[in-house]
Scaffold this motif. Structure first.
Motif, PDB file in Angstrom:
ATOM      1  N   GLU A 264      59.958  50.548 -61.454  1.00  0.00           N
ATOM      2  CA  GLU A 264      58.980  51.538 -60.940  1.00  0.00           C
ATOM      3  C   GLU A 264      59.405  51.862 -59.387  1.00  0.00           C
ATOM      4  N   VAL A 265      60.032  50.854 -58.817  1.00  0.00           N
ATOM      5  CA  VAL A 265      60.343  51.292 -57.311  1.00  0.00           C
ATOM      6  C   VAL A 265      61.806  52.100 -57.506  1.00  0.00           C
ATOM      7  N   GLU A 266      62.762  51.900 -58.249  1.00  0.00           N
ATOM      8  CA  GLU A 266      63.805  52.824 -58.554  1.00  0.00           C
ATOM      9  C   GLU A 266      63.393  54.239 -58.761  1.00  0.00           C
ATOM     10  N   GLN A 267      62.288  54.283 -59.641  1.00  0.00           N
ATOM     11  CA  GLN A 267      62.049  55.702 -60.088  1.00  0.00           C
ATOM     12  C   GLN A 267      61.404  56.247 -58.805  1.00  0.00           C
ATOM     13  N   ARG A 268      60.633  55.613 -58.084  1.00  0.00           N
ATOM     14  CA  ARG A 268      60.253  56.406 -56.772  1.00  0.00           C
ATOM     15  C   ARG A 268      61.290  56.705 -55.675  1.00  0.00           C
ATOM     16  N   VAL A 269      62.148  55.810 -55.530  1.00  0.00           N
ATOM     17  CA  VAL A 269      63.137  55.867 -54.564  1.00  0.00           C
ATOM     18  C   VAL A 269      64.414  56.975 -55.057  1.00  0.00           C
ATOM     19  N   GLY A 270      64.718  56.551 -56.107  1.00  0.00           N
ATOM     20  CA  GLY A 270      65.989  57.301 -56.834  1.00  0.00           C
ATOM     21  C   GLY A 270      65.622  58.347 -57.660  1.00  0.00           C
ATOM     22  N   THR A 276      66.107  54.933 -66.829  1.00  0.00           N
ATOM     23  CA  THR A 276      65.292  54.226 -66.231  1.00  0.00           C
ATOM     24  C   THR A 276      63.717  54.479 -67.036  1.00  0.00           C
ATOM     25  N   ASP A 277      63.655  55.620 -67.587  1.00  0.00           N
ATOM     26  CA  ASP A 277      62.461  55.873 -68.451  1.00  0.00           C
ATOM     27  C   ASP A 277      62.625  55.025 -69.736  1.00  0.00           C
ATOM     28  N   GLY A 278      63.749  54.972 -70.313  1.00  0.00           N
ATOM     29  CA  GLY A 278      63.945  54.264 -71.781  1.00  0.00           C
ATOM     30  C   GLY A 278      63.811  52.794 -71.350  1.00  0.00           C
ATOM     31  N   VAL A 279      64.288  52.335 -70.146  1.00  0.00           N
ATOM     32  CA  VAL A 279      64.284  50.892 -69.988  1.00  0.00           C
ATOM     33  C   VAL A 279      62.926  50.412 -69.733  1.00  0.00           C
TER      34      VAL A 279
END
Length: 473
Positions: A264-270, A276-279
């Motif tokens: 979730e942090v990776e989605q917000r930052v990057g 990321t959605d699949g994982v």
């Protein structure tokens, strides 16, 4: 499997086998008894007649024949010459006509007992006749014949009475033996019935559930002890398996929560990407699976606590659950209840049952999921229906097994964990309810598409509630 009413019980089979054996033994014994007594009676008559013939032959051989010839009882005695004419007779015998014809005389002289009608001697019934060749003084060898006849009516009458008595007594004796066998076999099988009832009452929930052990030291007691030892081993194996699942699921919660947070942090930052959605979706499904495994582990290990059961207004519960699905792909609608539908169950568990069913229905429905409830005699009927593809009748019971997913539900995006309906079955069994899958009722000759899930929950005031609680206490 045939029902108990459609098959002979062991008690009946043993009794029928015992009666059949006893009946055959009685039949054979009666036939042997009647035959032996008949043979013995006829032999006694023949021996008495033969003894009389020997005595008379001694007198005839000395040519000192008295007139009339001596005879005992109902015996008739004649002395025949070589031509078959009567030369001497007892007082009750015919002095003119011989009892035996020439061919019968020849047979009797060889030692054969000849049966003739009693009318030849003016008697009723049958006569048994023996003959003994004898040589009178001045005659050629064995030219005369001593003939002794005796009535066999007494022997025949005794045999008739015996047969009649056996025909009357044998059924009565079989009846008495049947009653005794029924009582003895029932008493012998009573411990077996207690074992069967004890085995039927074992639900697999309690750790101390065991079969009753008979007091008497016999094979049934050894069987009960052996079965209880087996139950102990199965319980220990199940506990080890349950602990392993619970420990593994519990240990997985922390790394899964960490992975989810990092994604979730990776989605917000990057920014969001397909990877990321699949994982993140896979982590979410894995998290749901872990939570379901923990729930099943708790259900397996915890004994039902009647104090957790509360009075629940089912229409209110359905309305609360339906609101959490507002704005989703499928509309979740509640049909208003026309009467009060109040159930008794643990609130958290009943809500989890409804949520699992609605999740499953939403996942497969085309447009709409309908929730309804109705009060019946002892239950509240809770219904979750959808307009999806449905489930074939042969698979409707199989889907309640753990990790069962049909071919239509194997899509990674649409399929669940395979534990949702298993949890529904486990929870409903815990609080005395029941769940089953069926199709929608036929309307105007047409069956609407989709699946209908019926859950029965004990109703407030139902005797089943008190019975369920008493069993668990």
């Amino acid at each position: 499997m045939s029902s108990p009413t459609s098959r002979l019980t062991l008690r009946w089979r043993l009794m029928l086998i015992g009666l059949a054996g006893s009946g055959v033994a009685l039949l054979v014994g009666s036939l042997v008894l009647a035959t032996v007594l008949g043979v013995a009676g006829r032999r006694s008559l023949d021996e008495a007649a033969t003894n009389t013939a020997r005595d008379i032959s001694l007198v005839v051989a000395r040519d000192d024949i008295p007139d009339p010839l001596p005879a005992s009882g109902a015996q008739s005695v004649q002395v025949l010459d070589a031509s078959g004419k009567v030369v001497a007779a007892s007082a009750n015998a015919d002095r003119l006509t011989a009892l035996l014809r020439p061919d019968e005389v020849r047979r009797a002289r060889t030692g054969e007992t000849v049966g003739v009608p009693g009318a030849r001697a003016g008697e009723s019934g049958r006569l048994r006749v023996v003959a003994l060749p004898v040589t009178r003084a001045g005659e050629r060898r064995d030219s005369s014949t001593v003939v002794v006849a005796v009535q066999s009516d007494d022997v025949e009458h005794a045999q008739h009475i015996l047969r009649t008595t056996l025909l009357v007594v044998a059924p009565l004796l079989l009846l008495v033996m049947g009653l005794v066998a029924w009582w003895v076999i029932g008493r012998a099988l009573r411990p077996v019935e207690r074992l069967r009832a004890g085995a039927a009452s074992i639900s697999g929930q309690g750790r101390s559930e065991r079969l009753p052990v008979p007091a008497q030291s016999d094979e049934i007691q050894a069987l009960a002890v052996t079965l209880n030892d087996m139950l102990d081993r199965l319980t220990h194996a199940r506990e080890r398996q349950r602990d392993l699942v619970a420990d593994a699921a519990h240990e997985l919660r922390s790394p899964l929560a960490s992975m989810r947070t990092q994604l979730e942090v990776e989605q917000r930052v990057g920014g969001r990407t397909e990877l990321t959605d699949g994982v993140l979706a896979d982590v979410g499904r894995l998290h749901d699976l872990v939570e379901d495994l923990l729930l099943l582990a708790r259900v397996d290990s915890d004994k039902v606590d009647p104090s957790k059961a509360e009075v629940i207004d089912v229409p209110t519960l359905l309305a609360d659950v339906s609101r959490s699905y507002a704005g989703g792909r499928v509309a979740v609608r509640v049909v208003p209840s026309t009467a009060a539908a109040v159930a008794v169950a643990p609130p958290i568990e009943l809500r989890r049952v409804v949520t699992n069913l609605v999740d499953n229905a939403v996942r497969h429905a085309s447009q709409e999921v309908v929730l309804s409830c109705a009060a019946e005699d002892e239950d509240v009927l809770l219904v979750v229906g959808d307009d999806g593809p449905g489930i074939a009748a042969p698979d409707r019971e199989r889907v309640f097994e753990r990790f069962t997913r049909l071919d239509t539900a194997r899509d990674r995006d649409a399929g669940g964990t395979g534990l949702g309906l298993a949890i529904v079955r486990e929870l409903t069994d815990r609080f005395g309810g029941a769940a089953r899958l069926t199709e929608h009722p036929t309307v105007q000759g047409r069956t609407p598409p989709g699946l209908r899930v019926e859950v029965r929950v004990p109703r407030e005031g139902s005797p089943r509630v008190h019975h369920h609680v008493a069993d668990d206490i």
